[in-house]
Design an enzyme around this catalytic site. Structure first.
Site, PDB file in Angstrom:
ATOM      1  CG  HIS A 146      27.519 -21.536 -68.804  1.00 47.96           C
ATOM      2  ND1 HIS A 146      28.570 -22.130 -68.450  1.00 47.96           N
ATOM      3  CD2 HIS A 146      27.849 -20.563 -69.470  1.00 47.96           C
ATOM      4  CE1 HIS A 146      29.506 -21.490 -68.719  1.00 47.96           C
ATOM      5  NE2 HIS A 146      29.091 -20.321 -69.247  1.00 47.96           N
TER       6      HIS A 146
ATOM      7  NE  ARG B  74      -7.240  -0.046 -57.829  1.00 45.64           N
ATOM      8  CZ  ARG B  74      -6.335   0.115 -56.960  1.00 45.64           C
ATOM      9  NH1 ARG B  74      -6.163  -0.969 -56.276  1.00 45.64           N
ATOM     10  NH2 ARG B  74      -5.712   1.015 -56.824  1.00 45.64           N
TER      11      ARG B  74
ATOM     12  CD  GLU C 210       3.063  -9.363 -67.766  1.00 42.06           C
ATOM     13  OE1 GLU C 210       2.892  -8.920 -66.446  1.00 42.06           O
ATOM     14  OE2 GLU C 210       3.483  -8.801 -68.659  1.00 42.06           O
TER      15      GLU C 210
ATOM     16  CE  LYS D 181       4.954  -5.786 -70.709  1.00 44.00           C
ATOM     17  NZ  LYS D 181       5.316  -6.277 -69.378  1.00 44.00           N
TER      18      LYS D 181
ATOM     19  CE  LYS E  75      -1.080  -1.389 -65.366  1.00 48.41           C
ATOM     20  NZ  LYS E  75      -0.135  -1.762 -66.436  1.00 48.41           N
TER      21      LYS E  75
ATOM     22  CD  GLU F  29       8.756  -5.856 -69.637  1.00 45.03           C
ATOM     23  OE1 GLU F  29       7.608  -5.363 -70.050  1.00 45.03           O
ATOM     24  OE2 GLU F  29       8.860  -6.449 -68.397  1.00 45.03           O
TER      25      GLU F  29
ATOM     26  CG  ASN G 142      -7.428  -3.722 -52.477  1.00 43.05           C
ATOM     27  OD1 ASN G 142      -7.152  -4.942 -52.748  1.00 43.05           O
ATOM     28  ND2 ASN G 142      -6.942  -2.729 -52.809  1.00 43.05           N
ATOM     29  N   GLY G 143      -7.397  -6.226 -49.910  1.00 40.28           N
ATOM     30  CA  GLY G 143      -6.317  -6.465 -49.192  1.00 40.28           C
ATOM     31  C   GLY G 143      -6.500  -7.897 -48.492  1.00 40.28           C
TER      32      GLY G 143
ATOM     33  CB  CYS H  14     -10.214  -6.073 -54.697  1.00 38.83           C
ATOM     34  SG  CYS H  14      -9.913  -7.964 -54.518  1.00 38.83           S
TER      35      CYS H  14
ATOM     36  CD1 TRP I  62      -6.311 -10.982 -59.742  1.00 41.94           C
ATOM     37  CD2 TRP I  62      -5.441 -11.212 -57.618  1.00 41.94           C
ATOM     38  NE1 TRP I  62      -5.212 -11.709 -59.873  1.00 41.94           N
ATOM     39  CE2 TRP I  62      -4.812 -11.924 -58.370  1.00 41.94           C
ATOM     40  CE3 TRP I  62      -5.391 -11.432 -56.242  1.00 41.94           C
ATOM     41  CZ2 TRP I  62      -3.654 -12.688 -58.208  1.00 41.94           C
ATOM     42  CZ3 TRP I  62      -4.052 -12.030 -55.877  1.00 41.94           C
ATOM     43  CH2 TRP I  62      -3.380 -12.569 -56.615  1.00 41.94           C
TER      44      TRP I  62
END
Length: 607
Positions: free
Chosen positions: A502, A27, A486, A483, A602, A479, A98-99, A2, A74
């Site tokens: 496989h 955030r 996301e 992306k 983020k 990556e 935040n936390g 947050c 968040w």
């Protein structure tokens, strides 16, 4: 994850808080709220969703006052809702947080025994209720806040605001970043300097376990032992905290386009003067004494580490172990003599990565970090912090930070190879010359954007997509898939090309596009063989390669994207561009929220 902000100002604070929260919305954007004190009265406004909803609410239900706190959320405990939104208020106390408070259940039980009830699903409400309870027992606001802080376990950054006290904010940090801004008869609190940069360029960073009593004309900081301490006030570079879109539709588009510029700055930082030798400003590493390298990170940064593993092992001959921080910290791996521990984090505040660093401190020969925020916790707690100089990255999906991380890690690998006598002077100069030319190649790669956008429009119709890569391109495939997931919400997976037969080949049919990242290198023929296996089963192949690769392997492919020819060592950095643009334009075609994708934030400052 947050964002929090606090202002003791000389003007109406509500619009200032909202503007600061806009700079922190990366955030979290599940909900937002502010609280102010006006003529002694504490009041608040909260709204679900993005910050614009709070702005609309404040038009119809304005808040007066020159003192206030704000929060963009968040969600951790409790679904996004007005009731669960911050600030949380209990009588004369409002709190933003935040936390995660890990012992909130025990604290709730204590409060319940006193007959105190709860109205939210959050851990943060417990903080406000504890402070209110202490005030009801006779403590003054500062003492009530500090006693509450001492009872909390977990990770947090906090700011308290009190009714009847329009010249007071009590703040604290443990595991989550928090900064204090100094103005002219004003003071500010923020999760990071980005939020405070329009208000001041003078910042004091709280250290782990610090609490702060803030008034308009004073700042008193106590460490985790309760002793009053002095923390340095630093002047920040305002230019590095700019968060405008620069004429682009999205922050992600801007940050992709900035890569040639920021890469050039990073390269010049480590290859100064004529660019023919490597310098590590702020310290050095003697790689002749390094027996092993442990690299730890999360998300995109972990893929940068996986790429660097190829460089360090192939070029420098150093054994490398790469681990995700959330697993490393609990596995408690042995750190043997001669081990350098290297941590990569864009924000420098990633909770799991920071915990892993603290595990290695005192055990590793040296703790090194590759970070974008020079004053972050990870940077400050490292023996050597190497900045990537990407500038503020606001889009949740990392782009320019990733390629800058790769560039700095490559410089470090080349230095290791040089120190260990694995490269001649001419070989080193050839690599450095290639690296100096990388920004120009990046510009060429970006010129393919219109072509990539057309391909992405077709990809947007898929439900599942596979990415394949060999050698140094395997981490890049990981990556690229990340992306795409996301920001477009399309299910995507990445595999080392040789692993296709496989198991994953069972997924191949005409509905599953397969993105093959295959520069014309020593493994190209192997990649083409795997590509043929896909096409033999009606799979649709999107081949990303250079002119030579298209000449030899484009026949029968569904679509192709051409990249400029690049040295084998640099190919993962260059090929990040089409992977990023493919994800970006697929998301645009689907109409998803590119910069603020659902469920993501983020800066991951909670475990």
């Amino acid at each position: 994850m947050c964002g929090i902000v606090g202002v003791l100002g000389n003007h109406e604070v509500a619009p200032i808080l909202v503007e600061a929260l806009k700079r922190l919305e990366y955030r979290g954007y599940d909900s937002a709220g502010i609280a102010t004190v006006n003529e002694g009265i504490l009041d608040r406004r909260r709204a679900v969703g993005k910050l614009v909803n709070l702005s609309d609410l404040l038009v119809h239900e304005p808040l007066r006052g020159k003192s206030g706190i704000g929060h963009t959320r968040w969600a951790t405990h409790g679904a996004p809702s007005v009731i669960n939104a911050h600030p949380h208020q209990a009588g004369p106390v409002a709190v933003v947080h935040n936390g995660i408070v890990e012992n909130f259940r025990e604290l709730r039980a204590e409060l319940a025994e006193k007959g105190i009830s709860f109205v939210t699903e959050t851990d943060t409400e417990t903080i406000a209720l504890m402070a209110q309870s202490h005030m009801q027992s006779g403590l003054q606001p500062i003492e009530a806040a500090l006693k509450t802080i001492s009872q909390l376990e977990g990770a947090f950054a906090l700011a308290f605001l009190f009714e009847g006290a329009d010249d007071l904010i009590v703040a604290a940090r443990k595991g989550s970043p928090l900064a204090i801004g100094h103005g002219d008869g004003e003071m500010f609190v923020g999760s990071d300097a980005i939020a405070l940069s329009p208000l001041t360029d003078r910042i004091t960073y709280l250290e782990e376990g610090d609490s702060a009593v803030v008034t308009r004309n004073s700042l008193t900081i106590r460490n985790q032992d309760g002793n009053e301490v002095q923390r340095e006030c630093k002047t920040i570079n305002i230019d590095q905290t700019q968060v405008d879109k620069g004429g682009h539709k999205h922050f992600m588009a801007k940050e992709i386009a900035e890569q040639p510029t920021v890469l050039g700055e990073a390269i010049r930082h480590y290859l100064p003067n004529d660019g023919t030798e490597i310098t590590l400003p702020g310290g050095d590493i003697d790689f002749t004494k390094v027996n092993r390298l442990v690299m730890v990170a999360c998300g995109t940064a972990s893929y940068a580490c996986l790429t660097a593993k190829y460089w360090f092992e192939q070029i420098a001959g150093i054994p490398v172990e790469v681990d995700v921080a959330s697993e490393f910290r609990y596995r408690e791996p042995p750190i043997t003599e001669g081990t350098v521990a290297l941590f990569v984090s864009q924000s420098g505040e990633t909770a799991d990565t920071l915990a892993a660093l603290r595990y290695c401190a005192g055990k590793a020969q040296k703790v090194v970090s590759v970070v974008n925020v020079a004053e972050s916790s990870i940077a400050r707690e490292s023996d050597l912090a190497l900045p990537i100089l990407a500038g503020a990255e606001i889009g949740v999906a990392s782009t320019k930070a990733f390629t800058c991380q790769l560039s700095v890690l490559l410089v470090l690998a080349l230095k290791a190879a040089s120190d260990r006598g694995r490269l001649t002077a001419d070989e080193l100069e050839a690599h450095l010359s290639d690296l100096r030319g990388l920004p120009g190649l990046m510009n060429q790669a970006l010129s393919s954007e219109s072509r990539i956008a057309k391909v992405a429009a077709k990809l947007a119709e898929a439900r599942d997509i596979l990415f394949l890569g060999r050698g140094r391109m395997f981490p890049l495939a990981l990556e690229g898939a990340l992306k795409l997931k996301e920001i477009s919400y399309i299910h995507a997976e990445a595999y080392a090309s040789g692993e296709l037969k496989h198991g994953p080949i069972a997924l191949i049919d005409q509905h599953v596009p397969v993105v093959v990242l295959a520069p014309y290198d020593e493994l190209y023929d192997k990649s083409i063989s795997n590509m043929q296996e896909v096409m033999a089963r009606a799979g649709k192949v999107l081949l990303i390669t250079d002119t030579s690769g298209l000449k030899d392997g484009a026949e029968g492919t569904w679509e192709t994207i051409q990249m400029p020819k690049v040295s084998d060592v640099l190919s993962p950095i260059l090929y990040a561009v089409p992977a990023q643009l493919l994800a970006y334009h697929t998301a645009v075609a689907k109409g998803t929220d590119v910069d603020q994708p659902r469920n993501l934030a983020k800066s991951v400052t909670v475990e």
